[in-house]
Design a protein around this motif. Structure first.
Motif, short mmCIF file in Angstrom:
data_model
loop_
_atom_site.label_atom_id
_atom_site.label_comp_id
_atom_site.label_asym_id
_atom_site.label_seq_id
_atom_site.Cartn_x
_atom_site.Cartn_y
_atom_site.Cartn_z
N GLU A 53 42.17 33.63 30.36
CA GLU A 53 41.17 32.65 30.78
C GLU A 53 40.92 32.72 32.29
OE1 GLU A 53 42.38 28.85 29.47
OE2 GLU A 53 42.22 29.30 27.34
N ALA A 54 41.98 32.89 33.06
CA ALA A 54 41.81 32.92 34.52
C ALA A 54 42.31 34.26 35.05
CB ALA A 54 42.59 31.77 35.18
N ALA A 55 41.43 35.28 35.02
CA ALA A 55 41.81 36.60 35.53
C ALA A 55 41.93 36.55 37.05
CB ALA A 55 40.78 37.64 35.11
N THR A 56 42.94 37.22 37.56
CA THR A 56 43.17 37.21 39.00
C THR A 56 42.06 37.92 39.75
OG1 THR A 56 45.54 37.21 38.58
CG2 THR A 56 44.84 37.79 40.79
N LEU A 57 41.59 39.05 39.21
CA LEU A 57 40.60 39.86 39.90
C LEU A 57 39.30 39.91 39.08
CD1 LEU A 57 42.94 42.83 40.91
CD2 LEU A 57 42.31 40.85 42.29
N LYS A 58 38.20 40.11 39.78
CA LYS A 58 36.89 40.21 39.15
C LYS A 58 36.29 41.57 39.48
CE LYS A 58 37.26 35.86 37.89
NZ LYS A 58 37.56 35.49 36.49
N THR A 59 35.29 41.95 38.70
CA THR A 59 34.60 43.22 38.95
C THR A 59 34.01 43.22 40.35
OG1 THR A 59 34.08 43.46 36.60
CG2 THR A 59 32.75 44.73 38.16
N GLY A 60 34.30 44.29 41.08
CA GLY A 60 33.82 44.42 42.46
C GLY A 60 34.83 44.03 43.50
N ASP A 61 35.92 43.35 43.10
CA ASP A 61 36.96 42.98 44.07
C ASP A 61 37.65 44.23 44.58
OD1 ASP A 61 36.31 40.38 43.64
OD2 ASP A 61 38.10 39.86 42.49
N ALA A 62 38.04 44.19 45.85
CA ALA A 62 38.79 45.29 46.47
C ALA A 62 40.27 44.89 46.54
CB ALA A 62 38.26 45.62 47.85
N VAL A 63 41.14 45.77 46.06
CA VAL A 63 42.57 45.52 46.04
C VAL A 63 43.23 46.46 47.05
CG1 VAL A 63 44.65 45.36 44.62
CG2 VAL A 63 42.41 44.94 43.61
N GLY A 64 43.98 45.88 47.98
CA GLY A 64 44.66 46.71 48.96
C GLY A 64 43.71 47.47 49.87
N GLY A 65 42.44 47.05 49.93
CA GLY A 65 41.47 47.73 50.77
C GLY A 65 41.10 49.12 50.28
N ARG A 66 41.55 49.50 49.07
CA ARG A 66 41.35 50.87 48.60
C ARG A 66 40.83 50.96 47.18
NH1 ARG A 66 46.18 55.51 48.42
NH2 ARG A 66 45.10 56.98 47.07
N PHE A 67 41.25 50.03 46.31
CA PHE A 67 40.92 50.11 44.89
C PHE A 67 39.87 49.05 44.55
CE2 PHE A 67 45.49 51.01 45.54
CZ PHE A 67 45.45 52.38 45.32
N VAL A 68 38.75 49.48 43.96
CA VAL A 68 37.65 48.57 43.61
C VAL A 68 37.69 48.34 42.10
CG1 VAL A 68 35.17 48.20 43.64
CG2 VAL A 68 36.27 49.42 45.52
N VAL A 69 37.77 47.07 41.70
CA VAL A 69 37.91 46.72 40.28
C VAL A 69 36.61 47.03 39.54
CG1 VAL A 69 38.32 44.84 38.65
CG2 VAL A 69 39.60 44.93 40.79
N GLU A 70 36.74 47.76 38.42
CA GLU A 70 35.59 48.06 37.57
C GLU A 70 35.58 47.17 36.32
OE1 GLU A 70 35.59 52.22 36.73
OE2 GLU A 70 35.00 52.79 38.77
N ARG A 71 36.75 47.03 35.66
CA ARG A 71 36.80 46.17 34.48
C ARG A 71 38.24 45.85 34.13
NH1 ARG A 71 37.90 49.23 29.72
NH2 ARG A 71 37.71 51.49 30.02
N TYR A 72 38.38 44.82 33.31
CA TYR A 72 39.70 44.40 32.82
C TYR A 72 40.12 45.31 31.68
CZ TYR A 72 42.74 41.56 29.76
OH TYR A 72 43.75 41.13 28.94
N LEU A 73 41.41 45.72 31.65
CA LEU A 73 41.91 46.60 30.61
C LEU A 73 42.78 45.88 29.59
CD1 LEU A 73 42.91 49.84 32.57
CD2 LEU A 73 40.97 49.53 31.05
N GLY A 74 43.68 45.03 30.04
CA GLY A 74 44.60 44.36 29.13
C GLY A 74 45.66 43.61 29.91
N SER A 75 46.52 42.89 29.21
CA SER A 75 47.56 42.13 29.87
C SER A 75 48.72 41.92 28.93
CB SER A 75 47.01 40.77 30.35
OG SER A 75 46.56 40.02 29.24
N SER A 76 49.86 41.55 29.50
CA SER A 76 51.06 41.27 28.73
C SER A 76 51.87 40.26 29.52
CB SER A 76 51.86 42.55 28.50
OG SER A 76 52.32 43.08 29.73
#
Length: 666
Positions: A53-76
């Protein structure tokens, strides 16, 4: 398989815990069928269509200044996975955000070192660890190589749904690649720790990849403290690790290898209960050669010293068993086999095809081998393809690859530089002079173009300078022809404007304030009862004044002054000091809060003076604190806000009336 004289002897088959030999039937104990350990999706894992329900990251967010989020894959239970684009390498990576609290700087440094060690182990059958860091919200994340394909658990579950089983060849091929990866890991004095069918991947090129190195161990250790996770309930984890994650070792990975082997060879699968799985793992091997039972039971021994000495020894034993069973381990996979590249490169020993068939009965080879998609090209450490011979040469001529690019022949399992591969060597050597000549001509054309651009640019610069000088000269001549401007009186300038406004006043009149009242309210030695009575008196007086002057001050409730730039009210009323004092005192309660907050912070605070003017329309303007040191402080901003919200009676003055309100408490 290469033979060696110092190869250790095959481990004898030990007895099972109750001195029991494996049952001949391999039947399950009576009762309802247990829940299988291998399913398409690991227990507790949510797929890409089951986003939290509350994903930490959204599409377009930059992680660590290097990785750009494209889509959610899964969780555990251990974290949330996102497909990201690595800006540095322009490749796809998986960023896993851990659902665990920050462990502190020292522990985080140790975890980072573990991830760096995992990332430094480069092997074809390992997914690479890119790095570790923290998101903007402080959560820990690990970036790993993205494998586009299926997990081993998905392939096995699909086969069982179709009523098919895995052969000894398929089992060996998968586990041989896993052993190669584990050997590289164990050489660096570390271990995987969470080796399960859910952490083994097969990409679209048929390459087996062991994933979640360091990440799986880190998350499982954290979840073990909460009584959950792989270390707590996975049948593939060694018993000593389930007891304490501190017992992780290479021998624990050998236990996992044996349990995965039993899982792949069992026609119906192992249950998720540890005890039942251990018993059925051995019972399910009854129909296979005794040597296979011996090898797997040694891996599943509770005594780590009884397990195979290394992953390479396990692989060698399993290869010999598979060969003895008649499995062909190299060459093109037979129909119905798993889509996995062979683990054995050299040609099979024994009778050749020419010994088994008459040459005339064999169909001729394809007339055009260039039509076969048999080659994989390595780019940025990853294999792409398969491609035909023609496609490979097209990439060469398009400069997408060169003579030093690594190419894998899927038929022969040969990997070498393109110029060294027999099928391409002549073409590549003939193309290199053509390419160099083309590059030379292109370099000459670029140099000629640069020369022309520089020459044309110089001419354009000269023309621009000359034109600029001509324009400046014309502007100067035009300016000299203009008559001198005549000054205009300020009154006449104001009269020429359509909008009539009044300038701020130059003089401000101080309003008298009852100093005894201020002293009684802000006296630090006064009791709370005395202060309360005084405030009640002020509230009563202010309320009466507010009700009496309701028409002047507006409706009741919170007052926010509208922006009013009108300078004339149309009224002939004169605004007296008493009326000004009444309006200010009606809002004295709010001003008291401002002053008391400052006194609590600064016991030496003496007070301040508010300077403002009242427009004929009754609104205030130019509110400021006369003592500049309080202008930007909280008490000053609080007082400015209160005075801006005040609304005084309209008056008929022809100018704005300046007012100073001294508010001294000590």
């Amino acid at each position: 398989m290469s033979e060696s004289s110092n190869k250790p002897p095959r481990v004898p088959p030990p007895l099972t815990p109750a001195g029991r030999k494996p049952s001949a039937s391999g039947a399950r104990p009576p009762g309802p069928p247990p829940r299988p350990a291998v399913r398409r999706q690991a227990p507790g894992v949510r797929g890409s269509t089951q986003a939290p329900e509350a994903a930490t990251l959204k599409t377009g967010d930059a992680v660590g200044g290097r990785f750009v989020v494209e889509r959610y894959l899964g969780s555990s239970g251990g974290g949330v996975s996102y497909l990201c684009n690595d800006r540095q390498t322009q490749s796809s990576v998986v960023v896993k955000v851990l659902e665990m609290p920050f462990p502190g700087d020292d522990a985080f440094a140790r975890l980072s070192a573990d991830v760096r060690l995992a990332g430094s182990i480069e092997h074809r059958n390992l997914t690479g660890a890119v790095g570790m860091g923290r998101t903007q919200s402080g959560e820990i994340f690990i970036a790993m190589e993205f494998v586009e394909g299926s997990t081993l658990s998905q392939l096995v579950a699909q086969r069982r749904e179709e009523g098919r089983t895995l052969s000894i060849r398929d089992t060996f091929t998968v586990l041989a690649h896993v052993c190669s990866a584990l050997s590289a890991v164990h050489e660096r004095k570390t271990s995987h720790g969470v080796l399960t069918p859910y952490n083994v991947y097969v990409n679209k090129q048929g390459v087996v990849k062991v994933g979640n190195l360091a990440f799986g161990r880190m998350v499982s250790t954290f979840l073990h403290g909460r009584g959950e996770g792989a270390f707590h309930d996975s049948i593939y984890v060694a018993p000593e690790v389930a007891e304490s994650p501190a017992n992780l070792s290479a021998a624990a990975d050998l236990y996992s290898l044996g349990m995965i082997a039993a899982e792949l060879l069992n026609p119906t699968g192992l249950p998720s209960d540890r005890k039942q799985a251990h018993e059925m793992a051995l019972d399910g091997l009854a129909k296979y050669p005794p040597a296979l039972f011996s090898l797997v039971s040694a891996c599943l021994s509770g005594d780590r010293r009884q397990r195979p000495a290394s992953a390479q020894h396990f692989r060698d034993e399993l290869e010999e068993i598979a060969r003895d069973a008649g499995a062909r381990l190299s060459g093109v996979a037979p129909p119905g086999a798993l889509p996995v590249e062979p683990a054995v490169v050299e040609s099979e020993e024994g009778d050749s095809l020419f010994d088994l068939f008459d040459v005339g009965d064999i169909a001729p080879p394809p007339s055009d081998e260039a039509e076969a998609e048999r080659y994989l090209v390595q780019k940025s450490g990853l294999d792409y393809g398969p491609f035909t011979e023609i496609k490979i040469l097209e990439q060469l001529r398009a400069d997408e690859i060169d003579e030093n690019s690594l190419v894998l022949d899927r038929f022969t399992q040969q990997r070498c530089r393109l110029i060294e591969m027999e099928a391409f060597s002549a073409e590549v050597k003939a193309y290199i002079p053509e390419r160099e000549e083309r590059r030379r001509r292109e370099a000459e054309a670029r140099a000629e173009l640069q020369r022309k651009v520089k020459k044309g640019g110089l001419a354009a610069l000269v023309v621009s300078i000359v034109a600029g000088l001509v324009v400046l000269a014309a502007m100067g001549w035009f300016w000299l022809q203009q008559p001198d401007p005549e000054p205009m009186p300020l009154e006449q300038a104001f009269a020429s404007l359509d909008y009539t406004f009044l300038p701020p006043p130059s003089e401000f009149q101080a309003v008298a304030v009852d100093s005894d009242l201020l002293q009684s309210i802000f006296n630090p030695r006064a009791s709370q009862e005395e202060i309360a009575r005084t405030l009640k008196k002020v509230r009563g007086a202010g309320g009466k004044r507010a009700s009496a002057g309701g028409s002047a001050s507006g409706a009741s409730g919170p007052r926010e002054a509208d922006v009013d730039m009108a300078n004339f009210s149309g009224s002939a009323k004169h605004l007296s000091d008493q009326e000004i004092n009444r309006v200010i005192m009606s809002d004295f309660n709010a001003m008291t809060d401002c002053i008391r907050s400052e006194l609590n912070r600064n016991s030496s605070f003496k007070g301040l003076t508010v300077q403002f003017f009242i427009r004929p329309s009754g609104t205030t303007g130019g509110v400021q604190i006369k003592e500049s040191k309080y202008q930007s402080r909280e008490v000053g901003q609080c007082m400015i806000q209160r005075f801006r919200a005040m609304k005084f009676p309209e008056h008929g003055a022809i100018s704005n009336r300046g007012v100073e309100f001294p508010l001294y408490v000590q």
